[in-house]
Design a protein around this motif. Structure first.
Motif, PDB file in Angstrom:
ATOM      1  N   ASP A  27       1.385   1.644  10.704  1.00 36.14           N
ATOM      2  CA  ASP A  27       1.827   0.570  12.185  1.00 36.14           C
ATOM      3  C   ASP A  27       0.492   0.262  12.548  1.00 36.14           C
ATOM      4  N   ARG A  51       3.758   5.769   7.088  1.00 33.11           N
ATOM      5  CA  ARG A  51       3.835   4.263   7.734  1.00 33.11           C
ATOM      6  C   ARG A  51       2.673   3.965   8.144  1.00 33.11           C
ATOM      7  N   CYS A  72       2.484   4.294   1.075  1.00 33.85           N
ATOM      8  CA  CYS A  72       2.267   4.141   2.463  1.00 33.85           C
ATOM      9  C   CYS A  72       3.014   2.759   2.892  1.00 33.85           C
ATOM     10  N   ASP A  73       3.758   2.893   3.823  1.00 28.98           N
ATOM     11  CA  ASP A  73       4.760   1.721   3.940  1.00 28.98           C
ATOM     12  C   ASP A  73       3.908   0.996   4.827  1.00 28.98           C
ATOM     13  N   SER A 114       3.069  -3.432   9.585  1.00 37.05           N
ATOM     14  CA  SER A 114       1.713  -3.559   9.917  1.00 37.05           C
ATOM     15  C   SER A 114       1.514  -5.512   9.906  1.00 37.05           C
TER      16      SER A 114
END
Length: 101
Positions: free
Chosen positions: A16, A14, A44-45, A49
């Motif tokens: 973030d 992730r 890639c999450d 974001s």
């Protein structure tokens, strides 16, 4: 886009909002070390974001470079529409491809 299946995607990370001192590239290296897998795709999450900005773009490009140096490839999952448009506009949609159909 459908959610990646755990069997098909060995590395899922992730992106973030980074905390001070957080290095997404180091998190990526660690995840790849722990996977002990042959070169594969990294998903890639981007769901959590913020909107696209130069800092986010720089992080994603650094992560892609890190992944490629280690024999992997990053694909973006759940990017917002603005990021997709930015990548297309500046010619980076092939460098940072999307995950899924």
């Amino acid at each position: 886009m459908e959610r990646p299946e755990q069997d098909a995607v060995p590395v899922f990370i992730r992106l973030d909002a980074a905390a001070p001192g957080d290095d997404p590239c180091e998190r990526l290296r660690e995840a790849l070390r722990e996977s002990d897998a042959a070169p594969r795709e990294v998903v890639c999450d981007l769901g959590g974001s913020a909107g696209p900005n130069m800092a986010t773009l720089e992080i994603l490009l650094r992560m892609q470079l890190t992944a490629r140096r280690l024999g992997h490839e990053i694909r973006l999952y759940r990017p917002n529409a603005e990021l997709v448009q930015l990548l297309e506009m500046i010619g980076l949609s092939d460098t940072l491809p999307l995950y899924g159909p």
